[in-house]
Design a protein around this motif. Structure first.
Motif, PDB file in Angstrom:
ATOM      1  N   THR A 133     -40.842  -7.838   8.199  1.00  0.00           N
ATOM      2  CA  THR A 133     -39.367  -8.687   8.141  1.00  0.00           C
ATOM      3  C   THR A 133     -39.453  -9.733   8.720  1.00  0.00           C
ATOM      4  N   LEU A 134     -40.016 -10.087   9.822  1.00  0.00           N
ATOM      5  CA  LEU A 134     -40.076 -11.311  10.244  1.00  0.00           C
ATOM      6  C   LEU A 134     -40.965 -12.560   9.445  1.00  0.00           C
ATOM      7  N   PHE A 135     -42.088 -11.797   9.047  1.00  0.00           N
ATOM      8  CA  PHE A 135     -42.869 -12.686   8.234  1.00  0.00           C
ATOM      9  C   PHE A 135     -42.245 -13.051   6.945  1.00  0.00           C
ATOM     10  N   ALA A 136     -41.230 -12.063   6.213  1.00  0.00           N
ATOM     11  CA  ALA A 136     -40.884 -12.343   4.951  1.00  0.00           C
ATOM     12  C   ALA A 136     -39.561 -13.135   5.141  1.00  0.00           C
ATOM     13  N   PHE A 137     -38.780 -12.891   6.389  1.00  0.00           N
ATOM     14  CA  PHE A 137     -37.783 -13.869   6.589  1.00  0.00           C
ATOM     15  C   PHE A 137     -38.398 -15.148   6.891  1.00  0.00           C
ATOM     16  N   VAL A 138     -39.118 -15.473   7.748  1.00  0.00           N
ATOM     17  CA  VAL A 138     -39.702 -16.764   8.249  1.00  0.00           C
ATOM     18  C   VAL A 138     -40.397 -17.701   6.775  1.00  0.00           C
ATOM     19  N   MET A 139     -40.944 -17.010   5.991  1.00  0.00           N
ATOM     20  CA  MET A 139     -41.432 -17.544   4.613  1.00  0.00           C
ATOM     21  C   MET A 139     -40.333 -17.937   3.731  1.00  0.00           C
ATOM     22  N   THR A 140     -39.515 -17.129   3.565  1.00  0.00           N
ATOM     23  CA  THR A 140     -38.026 -17.092   2.912  1.00  0.00           C
ATOM     24  C   THR A 140     -37.587 -18.799   3.299  1.00  0.00           C
ATOM     25  N   LEU A 141     -37.500 -18.935   4.751  1.00  0.00           N
ATOM     26  CA  LEU A 141     -37.012 -19.871   5.211  1.00  0.00           C
ATOM     27  C   LEU A 141     -37.802 -21.302   4.908  1.00  0.00           C
ATOM     28  N   MET A 142     -39.039 -21.002   5.035  1.00  0.00           N
ATOM     29  CA  MET A 142     -39.889 -22.150   5.043  1.00  0.00           C
ATOM     30  C   MET A 142     -39.981 -22.794   3.586  1.00  0.00           C
ATOM     31  N   ILE A 143     -39.876 -21.685   2.653  1.00  0.00           N
ATOM     32  CA  ILE A 143     -39.970 -22.109   1.001  1.00  0.00           C
ATOM     33  C   ILE A 143     -38.413 -22.751   1.008  1.00  0.00           C
ATOM     34  N   LEU A 144     -37.321 -22.367   1.486  1.00  0.00           N
ATOM     35  CA  LEU A 144     -36.122 -22.903   0.932  1.00  0.00           C
ATOM     36  C   LEU A 144     -36.130 -24.366   1.724  1.00  0.00           C
ATOM     37  N   GLY A 178     -51.885  -0.873  10.609  1.00  0.00           N
ATOM     38  CA  GLY A 178     -50.761  -1.005   9.501  1.00  0.00           C
ATOM     39  C   GLY A 178     -50.906  -2.652   8.968  1.00  0.00           C
ATOM     40  N   ILE A 179     -52.010  -3.115   9.030  1.00  0.00           N
ATOM     41  CA  ILE A 179     -51.967  -4.533   8.519  1.00  0.00           C
ATOM     42  C   ILE A 179     -51.756  -4.424   6.963  1.00  0.00           C
ATOM     43  N   SER A 180     -52.358  -3.558   6.274  1.00  0.00           N
ATOM     44  CA  SER A 180     -52.071  -3.612   4.680  1.00  0.00           C
ATOM     45  C   SER A 180     -50.786  -3.037   4.385  1.00  0.00           C
ATOM     46  N   ILE A 181     -49.908  -2.262   5.241  1.00  0.00           N
ATOM     47  CA  ILE A 181     -48.595  -2.040   4.968  1.00  0.00           C
ATOM     48  C   ILE A 181     -47.957  -3.115   5.269  1.00  0.00           C
ATOM     49  N   THR A 232     -44.494  -7.335   3.109  1.00  0.00           N
ATOM     50  CA  THR A 232     -44.014  -8.728   3.197  1.00  0.00           C
ATOM     51  C   THR A 232     -44.110  -9.369   1.751  1.00  0.00           C
ATOM     52  N   LEU A 233     -45.051  -9.183   1.162  1.00  0.00           N
ATOM     53  CA  LEU A 233     -45.134  -9.738  -0.432  1.00  0.00           C
ATOM     54  C   LEU A 233     -43.850  -9.165  -1.156  1.00  0.00           C
ATOM     55  N   LYS A 234     -43.785  -7.959  -1.037  1.00  0.00           N
ATOM     56  CA  LYS A 234     -42.459  -7.364  -1.957  1.00  0.00           C
ATOM     57  C   LYS A 234     -41.247  -7.694  -1.452  1.00  0.00           C
ATOM     58  N   GLU A 235     -40.781  -8.120  -0.175  1.00  0.00           N
ATOM     59  CA  GLU A 235     -39.461  -8.347   0.342  1.00  0.00           C
ATOM     60  C   GLU A 235     -39.289  -9.602   0.381  1.00  0.00           C
ATOM     61  N   LEU A 236     -40.387 -10.712   0.223  1.00  0.00           N
ATOM     62  CA  LEU A 236     -39.972 -11.986   0.297  1.00  0.00           C
ATOM     63  C   LEU A 236     -39.333 -12.493  -1.054  1.00  0.00           C
ATOM     64  N   PRO A 237     -39.786 -12.082  -2.210  1.00  0.00           N
ATOM     65  CA  PRO A 237     -38.775 -12.375  -3.284  1.00  0.00           C
ATOM     66  C   PRO A 237     -37.543 -11.839  -3.208  1.00  0.00           C
ATOM     67  N   PHE A 238     -37.213 -10.670  -2.595  1.00  0.00           N
ATOM     68  CA  PHE A 238     -35.881 -10.330  -2.445  1.00  0.00           C
ATOM     69  C   PHE A 238     -34.985 -11.205  -1.390  1.00  0.00           C
ATOM     70  N   LEU A 239     -35.407 -11.478  -0.308  1.00  0.00           N
ATOM     71  CA  LEU A 239     -34.757 -12.277   0.528  1.00  0.00           C
ATOM     72  C   LEU A 239     -34.562 -13.764  -0.326  1.00  0.00           C
TER      73      LEU A 239
END
Length: 586
Positions: free
Chosen positions: A96-107, A173-176, A181-188
């Motif tokens: 969740t943290l990775f997806a959120f941070v990457m979302t903010l960086m892209i924005l 759990g690195i694979s998970i 992260t790749l799946k939830e990034l577009p959603f956020l």
């Protein structure tokens, strides 16, 4: 009778409706919000209550009517429980943290630029990919004989044979985390862009961003100081929903995760499906532990919000205009390129495995391309395919009708939905499904154990409804009220205004909402497995089963079918409005 007729005519001439018409439609609309709340609250809370009693060993069906802590004692004695809990916490929080941070960086890097729209178009199709299909694609990419190893072998790695490796079933759990992260990034990212699409909010934030740039703030800094503090409250619930899902996910850990031990949610599911019914007591205790774990993560996230706000509040007003913006811009561009490339490579690998004949390592391309795997799969998937489509249509149409009525109730009352109602809409996404679904299944078995199809369709509805509501709400609220006022002044009843004035304007958003609802339903694994009792096979349940032991090529075929089904829905949602409006203007 004449007097009554005159009154009715007078009402029509003044633009009001007859008592019967008003009562019939308005009553249905006014009750829809209450029905929505009951539909979401009762199954979730009823499911939690029904899992609470078995957790304390009160199961009359198993002739256990004495309350005790035996289920929790058995749970604490489970080998590897600490590792299961730690793995679930790490996966949920880090992904969740990775997806959120990457979302903010892209924005921040591409805010108010054409590149943000282009990135949105590239990442949006990822939303239609079910989690199971995404997990299969990621697994094919990072496996020892996967696409990544083939691309670097033997010229860089020196591997002539597939190397040994811990991926994709690594114990950490690195694979998970990667898959989630790749799946939830577009959603956020799309949730953020949806908030920015609100006319007043979007206009306000873009004006503040431009003012910050005019005051010589660098783009990254301008976004974090002028935009994020106002935008973040609109992202809070989607983030918490992602956190709740990631901490209790089943599909991705089953396909990408370790088996000794697996995550807590996977273990609970295995206990619940065991032939020994006494293990359901232990599973119920585990479900409460999962609920506490997810609740703790949500509380931790909300607490971190306050801590960060307190610590960094002064930075908003310190006047500093540059925090290594150029460096962060380059890092974001590089990360975005890597993410998009990783996703595309995973999808290419998935397609190639589905048509591959003989394909020895380290060849990048198969020596043969065949359709045998598709032909074989199609002979066996007629029933799962029918179940998938039928359940999706039933749950989605019900969600669409209820959502439209609730949004109409909001407009007729001229009051926005309360914070409580907005929270309840997210309730099935915020509460770990592994927790309340067990209890809901207990209830369904007591009420009607033979209606497996209806049970599955109902559980799908609980997860489809929030997404459909979120998809339609902004479009419905942006409707120009003047059209409805003109129709009403000409004597149209509220029902006619709703059906003949408002719904035609919502043709395109309705198709998008239907496509999204179908995509959500098509991807449901745990609700189908539990509510159906293993009697309802869908493409998703078959794909997850095949991913854990069947041929890699067959798994790829099922994963592709999983992706194609919702993709067809979105293509129709994109094409039909253009054809419809083109035909109507002739």
């Amino acid at each position: 009778m004449s007097e009554g007729s005159n009154n009715k005519t007078a009402d029509t001439n003044t633009g009001t409706t007859t008592p019967y018409q008003t009562d019939l439609f308005t009553r249905i609309v006014s009750l829809s919000l209450k029905f929505l709340l009951l539909l979401l609250i009762l199954p979730v809370l009823g499911g939690l209550l029904s899992v609470l009693l078995p957790a304390f060993s009160w199961v009359p069906a198993l002739e256990k009517t004495t309350v005790s802590l035996q289920g929790f004692k058995d749970l604490w004695q489970t080998p590897g429980l600490t590792q299961m809990v730690a793995l679930s916490i790490a996966i949920g929080l880090i992904s969740t943290l990775f997806a959120f941070v990457m979302t903010l960086m892209i924005l921040a890097a591409f805010f108010n630029s054409v590149w943000l729209t282009r990135i949105e178009r590239l990442l949006s199709p990822i939303l239609v990919i079910p989690h199971a299909a995404a997990a299969i694609a990621v697994g094919f990419l990072i496996a020892p004989s996967g696409m990544f190893s083939r691309l670097i072998s033997p010229w860089l790695s020196g591997w002539d044979l597939a190397p040994g490796g811990m991926f994709p079933h690594d114990p950490y759990g690195i694979s998970i985390i990667l898959g989630l992260t790749l799946k939830e990034l577009p959603f956020l990212l799309l949730m953020a862009l949806g908030a920015l699409a609100q006319p007043e909010l979007g206009k306000k934030l873009r004006q503040q961003y431009k003012v910050a740039l005019n005051l010589d703030y660098y783009p990254f800094t301008a976004f974090f100081k002028a935009v994020l503090p106002i935008l973040y409250p609109f992202l809070r619930l989607p983030i918490l929903a992602v956190l709740a899902y990631a901490s209790a996910s089943v599909e991705m850990p089953l396909i990408l995760g370790p088996n000794t031990p697996p995550t807590l949610a996977v273990t609970i599911m295995q206990w619940f499906n065991d032939v020994d019914l006494n293990l359901r007591i232990k599973a119920s205790a585990g479900a409460l532990l999962q609920l506490a774990l997810t609740g703790g993560l949500i509380a931790l996230w909300l607490g971190a919000e306050r801590a960060i706000k307190t610590c960094f509040n002064g930075m908003l007003l310190n006047g500093k205009r540059n925090y290594a913006d150029s460096l962060w811009q380059k890092i974001t561009v590089a990360l975005t390129t890597v993410v998009i490339g990783f996703i595309l490579l995973a999808l290419v690998g998935l397609v190639m495995w589905s048509v591959a004949g003989f394909w020895r390592f380290p060849a990048v391309l198969p020596e043969q391309l065949v359709l045998l795997h598709f032909q074989s799969a199609f002979t066996q998937m007629s029933t799962p395919l029918f179940n998938t489509i039928t359940i999706g249509i039933v749950s989605t149409l019900f969600a669409i009708v209820l959502t439209l009525l609730c949004l109409e109730a909001e407009q007729l009352s001229k009051k926005p939905l309360s914070t409580f109602t907005s929270l309840i809409i997210y309730l099935p996404l915020l509460v770990p499904s592994i927790a309340f679904l067990f209890g809901l299944v207990w209830l369904q078995q007591l009420v009607n154990n033979h209606a497996a199809f209806l049970n599955v369709a109902f559980t799908h509805l609980l997860f489809v409804l929030p997404y459909v509501f979120l998809s339609l709400a902004s479009s419905y609220r942006r409707l120009d009220p003047r059209f409805a006022h003109v129709a009403a002044s000409l004597g149209a009843t509220p029902a006619k205004v709703f059906l003949q004035v408002k719904l035609p304007q919502l043709f395109a958003p309705l198709l998008i909402a239907i496509a999204l609802g179908l995509a959500i339903s098509f991807g449901q694994y745990l609700p189908t497995l539990l509510a159906g009792g293993g009697r309802i096979a869908t493409i998703t349940t078959e794909a997850v089963t095949l991913a854990n032991g069947a041929s890699r090529r067959t798994s790829a075929v099922y994963a592709i079918i999983q992706m194609v089904l919702p993709l067809i829905g979105f293509i129709l949602a994109w094409v039909l409005p253009k054809y419809f409006f083109k035909s109507s203007t002739r």
